[in-house]
Design a protein around this motif. Structure first.
Motif, PDB file in Angstrom:
ATOM      1  N   PRO A  53      -0.496  -3.235   4.969  1.00  0.00           N
ATOM      2  CA  PRO A  53      -1.425  -2.207   4.478  1.00  0.00           C
ATOM      3  C   PRO A  53      -1.141  -1.852   3.017  1.00  0.00           C
ATOM      4  O   PRO A  53      -0.039  -1.439   2.670  1.00  0.00           O
ATOM      5  N   GLY A  54      -2.114  -2.060   2.165  1.00  0.00           N
ATOM      6  CA  GLY A  54      -1.949  -1.705   0.761  1.00  0.00           C
ATOM      7  C   GLY A  54      -1.166  -2.696  -0.065  1.00  0.00           C
ATOM      8  O   GLY A  54      -0.822  -2.399  -1.219  1.00  0.00           O
ATOM      9  N   THR A  55      -0.860  -3.872   0.472  1.00  0.00           N
ATOM     10  CA  THR A  55      -0.120  -4.872  -0.302  1.00  0.00           C
ATOM     11  C   THR A  55      -0.973  -5.366  -1.463  1.00  0.00           C
ATOM     12  O   THR A  55      -2.114  -5.779  -1.263  1.00  0.00           O
ATOM     13  N   ARG A  56      -0.436  -5.350  -2.666  1.00  0.00           N
ATOM     14  CA  ARG A  56      -1.186  -5.766  -3.843  1.00  0.00           C
ATOM     15  C   ARG A  56      -1.138  -7.284  -3.996  1.00  0.00           C
ATOM     16  O   ARG A  56      -0.135  -7.916  -3.688  1.00  0.00           O
ATOM     17  N   LYS A  57      -2.229  -7.838  -4.506  1.00  0.00           N
ATOM     18  CA  LYS A  57      -2.309  -9.280  -4.679  1.00  0.00           C
ATOM     19  C   LYS A  57      -1.268  -9.788  -5.671  1.00  0.00           C
ATOM     20  O   LYS A  57      -0.715 -10.870  -5.500  1.00  0.00           O
ATOM     21  N   MET A 108       2.923 -24.095   3.157  1.00  0.00           N
ATOM     22  CA  MET A 108       3.851 -23.026   3.507  1.00  0.00           C
ATOM     23  C   MET A 108       3.396 -21.693   2.909  1.00  0.00           C
ATOM     24  O   MET A 108       3.482 -20.651   3.556  1.00  0.00           O
ATOM     25  N   VAL A 109       2.910 -21.742   1.674  1.00  0.00           N
ATOM     26  CA  VAL A 109       2.397 -20.525   1.035  1.00  0.00           C
ATOM     27  C   VAL A 109       1.192 -19.995   1.810  1.00  0.00           C
ATOM     28  O   VAL A 109       1.090 -18.793   2.098  1.00  0.00           O
ATOM     29  N   ILE A 110       0.284 -20.894   2.181  1.00  0.00           N
ATOM     30  CA  ILE A 110      -0.920 -20.485   2.906  1.00  0.00           C
ATOM     31  C   ILE A 110      -0.566 -19.884   4.260  1.00  0.00           C
ATOM     32  O   ILE A 110      -1.195 -18.927   4.723  1.00  0.00           O
ATOM     33  N   ALA A 111       0.475 -20.431   4.915  1.00  0.00           N
ATOM     34  CA  ALA A 111       0.864 -19.931   6.232  1.00  0.00           C
ATOM     35  C   ALA A 111       1.633 -18.623   6.160  1.00  0.00           C
ATOM     36  O   ALA A 111       1.508 -17.768   7.050  1.00  0.00           O
ATOM     37  N   LEU A 112       2.428 -18.448   5.096  1.00  0.00           N
ATOM     38  CA  LEU A 112       3.322 -17.285   5.047  1.00  0.00           C
ATOM     39  C   LEU A 112       2.673 -16.039   4.446  1.00  0.00           C
ATOM     40  O   LEU A 112       2.959 -14.918   4.891  1.00  0.00           O
ATOM     41  N   LEU A 113       1.819 -16.206   3.446  1.00  0.00           N
ATOM     42  CA  LEU A 113       1.260 -15.027   2.772  1.00  0.00           C
ATOM     43  C   LEU A 113       0.505 -14.088   3.723  1.00  0.00           C
ATOM     44  O   LEU A 113       0.644 -12.869   3.603  1.00  0.00           O
ATOM     45  N   PRO A 114      -0.290 -14.604   4.667  1.00  0.00           N
ATOM     46  CA  PRO A 114      -0.918 -13.666   5.610  1.00  0.00           C
ATOM     47  C   PRO A 114       0.095 -12.897   6.448  1.00  0.00           C
ATOM     48  O   PRO A 114      -0.178 -11.750   6.847  1.00  0.00           O
ATOM     49  N   GLU A 115       1.243 -13.491   6.719  1.00  0.00           N
ATOM     50  CA  GLU A 115       2.280 -12.792   7.469  1.00  0.00           C
ATOM     51  C   GLU A 115       2.941 -11.706   6.616  1.00  0.00           C
ATOM     52  O   GLU A 115       3.437 -10.712   7.152  1.00  0.00           O
ATOM     53  N   LEU A 116       2.965 -11.913   5.306  1.00  0.00           N
ATOM     54  CA  LEU A 116       3.580 -10.925   4.417  1.00  0.00           C
ATOM     55  C   LEU A 116       2.652  -9.765   4.108  1.00  0.00           C
ATOM     56  O   LEU A 116       3.116  -8.655   3.844  1.00  0.00           O
ATOM     57  N   PRO A 153       8.232 -11.692  12.508  1.00  0.00           N
ATOM     58  CA  PRO A 153       7.607 -11.020  13.659  1.00  0.00           C
ATOM     59  C   PRO A 153       8.361  -9.779  14.129  1.00  0.00           C
ATOM     60  O   PRO A 153       7.764  -8.903  14.768  1.00  0.00           O
ATOM     61  N   THR A 154       9.647  -9.703  13.828  1.00  0.00           N
ATOM     62  CA  THR A 154      10.436  -8.540  14.245  1.00  0.00           C
ATOM     63  C   THR A 154      10.480  -7.451  13.167  1.00  0.00           C
ATOM     64  O   THR A 154      11.072  -6.402  13.395  1.00  0.00           O
ATOM     65  N   VAL A 155       9.858  -7.706  12.012  1.00  0.00           N
ATOM     66  CA  VAL A 155       9.868  -6.748  10.905  1.00  0.00           C
ATOM     67  C   VAL A 155       8.528  -6.016  10.868  1.00  0.00           C
ATOM     68  O   VAL A 155       7.477  -6.654  10.947  1.00  0.00           O
ATOM     69  N   PRO A 156       8.520  -4.693  10.778  1.00  0.00           N
ATOM     70  CA  PRO A 156       7.248  -3.968  10.649  1.00  0.00           C
ATOM     71  C   PRO A 156       6.442  -4.493   9.467  1.00  0.00           C
ATOM     72  O   PRO A 156       6.992  -4.787   8.402  1.00  0.00           O
ATOM     73  N   ARG A 157       5.149  -4.621   9.654  1.00  0.00           N
ATOM     74  CA  ARG A 157       4.316  -5.270   8.638  1.00  0.00           C
ATOM     75  C   ARG A 157       4.400  -4.586   7.285  1.00  0.00           C
ATOM     76  O   ARG A 157       4.354  -5.249   6.247  1.00  0.00           O
ATOM     77  N   GLU A 158       4.544  -3.268   7.266  1.00  0.00           N
ATOM     78  CA  GLU A 158       4.591  -2.563   5.980  1.00  0.00           C
ATOM     79  C   GLU A 158       5.885  -2.837   5.218  1.00  0.00           C
ATOM     80  O   GLU A 158       5.988  -2.504   4.036  1.00  0.00           O
ATOM     81  N   HIS A 159       6.870  -3.432   5.875  1.00  0.00           N
ATOM     82  CA  HIS A 159       8.148  -3.706   5.214  1.00  0.00           C
ATOM     83  C   HIS A 159       8.398  -5.207   5.002  1.00  0.00           C
ATOM     84  O   HIS A 159       9.473  -5.582   4.565  1.00  0.00           O
ATOM     85  N   ARG A 160       7.430  -6.044   5.312  1.00  0.00           N
ATOM     86  CA  ARG A 160       7.669  -7.484   5.258  1.00  0.00           C
ATOM     87  C   ARG A 160       7.834  -8.010   3.833  1.00  0.00           C
ATOM     88  O   ARG A 160       8.614  -8.927   3.604  1.00  0.00           O
ATOM     89  N   THR A 161       7.086  -7.453   2.893  1.00  0.00           N
ATOM     90  CA  THR A 161       7.269  -7.898   1.512  1.00  0.00           C
ATOM     91  C   THR A 161       8.656  -7.521   1.005  1.00  0.00           C
ATOM     92  O   THR A 161       9.276  -8.285   0.265  1.00  0.00           O
ATOM     93  N   HIS A 162       9.154  -6.369   1.419  1.00  0.00           N
ATOM     94  CA  HIS A 162      10.500  -5.962   1.031  1.00  0.00           C
ATOM     95  C   HIS A 162      11.545  -6.900   1.638  1.00  0.00           C
ATOM     96  O   HIS A 162      12.511  -7.288   0.973  1.00  0.00           O
TER      97      HIS A 162
END
Length: 227
Positions: free
Chosen positions: A87-91, A76-84, A114-123
């Protein structure tokens, strides 16, 4: 954060109320039970830990059992982290958030990211998952002393709500036919696996059921493509 008012999150809270009762019966204090919820953040692993404590297993054996039960979260971690990752996301941000990846947070995130802009997915994930973990930790702390009169059968039934939800939600969020078939073939494989090797029945059923589902899914997809 408003996502914690959804049915998946509330079912998880209900299951943790059952965990609070089981922890009380096992002789664990409210602080230890709450600490287990926040640091392990996997209800099956916490129940395994309670069983190991009750059975008087050694620290090494208990740690091994809890660790093995949590290996299921690695895919689950391997599948989700690329989605999170955006741009500029820190490790180190992803490293911290990876602690909060459990089945409920994973299912909800895979459906909504998928409905969340990528720059806001970690938030988005942090707002939902961290709040969910904190809410369940507080629920166990508050409910611990209120569950003393609840029968053991009732607390077990509350805890059982979580795997029921997991099964239905994983089926609904499966994107491929093989993923849906794996739930069925895995369940069908459990009885013979338990008869052959009770100590490794879930592991055997998962491997065999997953392989059969993958092969059947590929065969059906090939037939459809050929048609």
């Amino acid at each position: 954060m408003r996502g914690v008012l959804s049915a998946p999150a509330l079912i998880l809270v209900t299951a943790h109320l059952g965990f609070a009762g089981l922890a009380r019966e096992a002789g664990i204090g409210w602080f230890e039970a709450s600490f287990m919820v926040f640091t392990i953040w996997a209800l099956p692993a916490n129940i395994i830990l309670l069983g190991s404590i009750t059975a008087g297993l050694s620290l090494a054996a208990t740690a091994l059992a809890v660790g093995l039960s949590s290996l299921r979260l690695m895919p689950m971690v391997i599948a989700l982290l690329p989605e999170l990752r955006g741009p500029g996301t820190r490790k180190r941000t992803l490293l911290v958030l990876s602690h909060f990846i459990a089945i409920t947070a994973w299912v909800v995130s895979m459906e909504r990211l998928p409905t969340v802009p990528r720059e806001h997915r970690t938030h988005f994930f942090a707002g939902f998952a961290v709040t969910l973990c904190t809410m369940n930790t507080l629920a166990v702390a508050i409910a611990f002393n209120l569950m003393g009169q609840l029968p053991a059968l009732a607390t077990g039934a509350l805890a059982f709500l979580t795997p029921v939800y997991f099964l239905t939600s994983l089926y609904g969020s499966a994107r491929e036919l093989s993923g849906k078939l794996a739930l069925l073939t895995g369940m069908l494989a459990i009885p013979p696996a338990n008869w052959l090797a009770p100590e490794f029945d879930i592991l055997i059923a998962g491997i065999v059921g997953g392989f059969v589902a993958f092969a059947c899914g590929r065969f059906i997809d090939a037939r459809r493509a050929g048609a």
